[in-house]
Design a protein around this motif. Structure first.
Motif, short mmCIF file in Angstrom:
data_model
loop_
_atom_site.label_atom_id
_atom_site.label_comp_id
_atom_site.label_asym_id
_atom_site.label_seq_id
_atom_site.Cartn_x
_atom_site.Cartn_y
_atom_site.Cartn_z
N GLU A 298 94.48 55.65 -6.59
CA GLU A 298 95.25 54.46 -6.24
C GLU A 298 95.53 53.68 -7.51
N LEU B 228 90.58 45.41 -14.26
CA LEU B 228 89.78 44.35 -13.64
C LEU B 228 88.52 44.94 -13.04
N THR B 229 87.38 44.51 -13.53
CA THR B 229 86.09 44.97 -13.03
C THR B 229 85.04 43.92 -13.31
N PHE C 194 82.18 44.83 -14.03
CA PHE C 194 81.22 45.61 -14.80
C PHE C 194 80.96 45.00 -16.18
N ASP D 18 88.25 56.35 -15.18
CA ASP D 18 88.92 56.43 -13.88
C ASP D 18 89.69 55.14 -13.59
N LEU D 19 89.01 54.00 -13.75
CA LEU D 19 89.65 52.72 -13.43
C LEU D 19 90.78 52.39 -14.41
N ASP E 188 81.08 58.65 -24.68
CA ASP E 188 79.97 58.57 -23.75
C ASP E 188 79.01 57.46 -24.22
N ALA E 189 79.21 56.26 -23.67
CA ALA E 189 78.43 55.09 -24.08
C ALA E 189 77.34 54.82 -23.05
N ALA F 153 84.70 54.28 -1.72
CA ALA F 153 84.58 55.07 -0.50
C ALA F 153 85.58 56.22 -0.55
N GLY G 13 85.23 58.00 -7.29
CA GLY G 13 85.56 58.42 -8.65
C GLY G 13 84.81 57.65 -9.71
N ASP G 14 84.44 56.42 -9.41
CA ASP G 14 83.66 55.66 -10.38
C ASP G 14 82.83 54.63 -9.64
N VAL G 15 81.97 53.94 -10.38
CA VAL G 15 81.06 52.99 -9.74
C VAL G 15 81.26 51.58 -10.30
N ILE G 16 82.43 51.30 -10.84
CA ILE G 16 82.65 49.98 -11.45
C ILE G 16 83.87 49.27 -10.90
N SER G 17 84.56 49.87 -9.92
CA SER G 17 85.83 49.32 -9.46
C SER G 17 85.65 48.17 -8.48
N PRO G 18 86.57 47.19 -8.55
CA PRO G 18 86.63 46.22 -7.45
C PRO G 18 87.23 46.92 -6.23
N PRO H 278 89.67 47.99 -3.27
CA PRO H 278 91.06 48.00 -2.80
C PRO H 278 91.09 47.64 -1.31
N THR I 191 92.08 49.41 1.00
CA THR I 191 92.11 50.65 1.78
C THR I 191 91.12 50.60 2.94
N GLY J 261 76.99 60.22 -18.47
CA GLY J 261 76.55 58.86 -18.76
C GLY J 261 75.07 58.67 -18.51
N ARG J 262 74.63 57.42 -18.53
CA ARG J 262 73.19 57.20 -18.40
C ARG J 262 72.76 57.24 -16.94
#
Lengths: 386, 386
Positions: free
Chosen positions: A3, A47-48, A50, A78-79, A92-93, B219, B225-230, B232, B234, B315-316
């Motif tokens: 998206e 926008l995150t 994070f 990804d974002l 890779d941080a 979801a 795809g990532d774990v940092i997104s605000p 959407p 959807t 990543g970590r």
């Protein structure tokens, strides 16, 4: 599923980049290096929340011509890939030996000539969001290219809001306005202030805020000692003036205004100060126009409040607003920034009620060629009693 | 009315200062200069969301002996005056010509000998929260005193949590646990993800969080795809794996753990990955002990997941936790920080479900001489169906 995550159409960001590049040319900068959440969001739409993790630096390079390049931790690929940016380079941080420095140095060298001056915001109200020792290594790695102050370059562009940005700020101001209207539902004598703060945040979310980056406030018989404290568990008492202030966020844009309430009947001193703040603000609203300086607004408030027989609070009496809770300029006696049409500003006069206690009044406005247009629903003339 | 605002008794801060000063002596530092919300809070107990405004720098000087000295904007005098600090020097910020630099330089010179080495955190996972050009001016104003890297000095002390700190983190973990238990109340097929994010934040506040500094999630049928997104807008769909992650705050301390849910029945692939993540975490929980290195924990996870037939995420796979959402160390192959009793850590293994989608599992633990003690309520073995 990919998206797009743009907030605005790509054309909005292209215009911003063009404005920055025009200004960079005037300022003799061959590129900009941006590191803060606000600057990165402004150029990319990334926008995150994070950024709350201090672990990783993020870099956007804006060359003199062409699109920005992102040099970022892989966790953001990804974002960032869902913004309008095409050129995204990752590592890779966190990497304890080389946390993006080599990659960033190489990319800066690829994008600029050897004698380039690369702008980094390093002036008032800025900071560099990367480790200081990495900045030193980066500086030597890109030599003879050198870093120069890019504060004004960024400020002169960011401080003029597009019509689309003003709509976003208006939306979050309306959300906060509805939440303030609901304060009498949960604030009353005996209710602890920390519970009021929680309920106020809940109301902001229910009314449509994405998140709440800032809530402060206070309560006391003659106002409050400061406007930055978290809430103590102290119960509200009859006669208190309760103040709540918020920087709530919707689509990355902030509101920043407070509201005051009288718990029962406020003291005469508090009512007199409220009256002076409201009328002075009313007067300043009619006088604001492009071409004034930031310090002129401070003077208008200070003179207006003094003429009403109250003592203005110290510090700044308003500031810019947008993608951070506070932006340049500041309404202080020393800030000579010219006001321009397109700015979004807070008017934030405070005045003393008794020794060490204050009431602070705040509105958010859009400055146009025709003057100030309120974005926050205007505070009531007298303190609402709850 | 002057209420103390300490979070902990003054003795807690005195112990921290003593630990820092012991370490400073070992590291050859004659003072520390601290500028970030976390470092300032750690030494003073000064807690405010006002850091959200980038307008003003704040400085704490910790001399080799004696109490810390605050050099801060006047707007913070009242709140800092309610901490345990006695020595508070203020200026009227923001000041466009001299935003605290002269005052800070003078104070540093008063507190240290001319050949002093003054520690400033400048390494991995740090940044300097003051304008870069002011830092350059400050550096020349204090010469021949010089700044040196204080990262390890601060890290070695901050990474060992006191019993009182562990209790705070446990409290916010319990609050988040109760909010996660309530997710099935507001997450269901057809409900937009942004509404779920709002309701989750409301649940966190209702359960006792002071504020929510971080929420992310995602979801999709095979994870996210990532774990940092605000979020959407959807709507959730049958078969989605929903993940919510939060850094909620109580008394300045963070939790940081996520939870996954199956909207209806999850795919076999998602269930297999969940099973591998849960069992690998179970195994690592029994193996953690002081004396391991951060990279050893990464290896345990990577080997465990691979042995279970799934591909570990990049990543970590975990990190420190406390007064910021993430702290040192990082569970990466390159981080050789020795684990010590008293650390609070996240275990955060992720694994691939399909090309580009992942499930991430997370717990918060306190490392003791007897091994890991869970602070987050353990995630259920199988994905809860909602």
């Amino acid at each position: 599923m990919t998206e797009r995550s743009l907030i605005f159409p790509a054309a909005e960001y292209r215009t911003r980049v063009q404005n920055l590049q025009t200004r960079m040319a005037q300022d003799g900068l061959d590129a900009l290096l941006l590191t803060t959440p606000a600057d990165v969001f402004y150029v990319t739409g990334f926008l995150t929340r994070f950024w709350e993790s201090p672990a990783r630096p993020w870099f956007i390079i804006l060359p003199a011509e062409g699109d920005p390049v992102a040099v970022i931790p892989a966790i953001g690929a990804d974002l960032m890939g869902r913004t309008w940016l095409q050129d995204i380079i990752t590592w890779d941080a966190p990497h304890p030996e080389d946390d993006g420095v080599s990659l960033l140095a190489q990319t800066l060298c690829d994008l600029t000539a050897v004698d380039a001056r690369i702008g980094v915001p390093m002036g008032l109200e800025t900071h560099l969001r990367m480790p200081l020792s990495d900045y030193a290594r980066l500086s030597s790695r890109i030599a003879p290219r050198r870093f120069a102050d890019g504060t004004a370059t960024v400020q002169r562009v960011r401080e003029i809001k597009s019509a689309a940005e003003v709509v976003k700020i208006q939306e979050i101001c309306a959300i906060a306005g509805r939440a303030y209207d609901r304060v009498p539902e949960f604030a009353h004598v005996g209710r602890p202030l920390d519970a009021v703060f929680r309920d106020f945040q809940i109301a902001l979310l229910q009314e449509g805020a994405d998140w709440i980056s800032y809530v402060a406030g206070g309560a006391g018989p003659d106002g409050y000692g400061d406007v930055i404290s978290p809430a103590p568990p102290t119960p509200l008492a009859a006669g208190d003036v309760l103040m709540l202030d918020t920087g709530a966020v919707r689509d990355g844009y902030f509101c920043d205004f407070d509201r005051n309430y009288a718990v029962g009947r406020a003291s005469d001193a508090a009512r007199r100060v409220q009256d002076a703040l409201w009328h002075t603000t009313e007067d300043v609203l009619t006088r604001l126009h492009p071409g004034m300086l930031a310090c002129d607004v401070h003077a208008l408030f200070a003179q207006g409040l003094t003429a009403q027989g109250v003592t203005p609070g110290g510090g700044r009496l308003g500031h810019g607003l947008g993608i951070t809770l506070t932006e340049w300029p500041s309404f202080t006696p020393l800030d000579t920034t010219p006001l321009q049409a397109g700015m979004v500003l807070t008017l934030e006069p405070g005045a003393q009620v008794s020794d060490g206690t204050y009431i602070v009044h705040e509105e958010n406005i859009h400055l146009t060629d025709a003057g100030a247009v309120l974005l926050s629903p205007r505070a009531p003339r007298t303190l609402p009693e709850i």
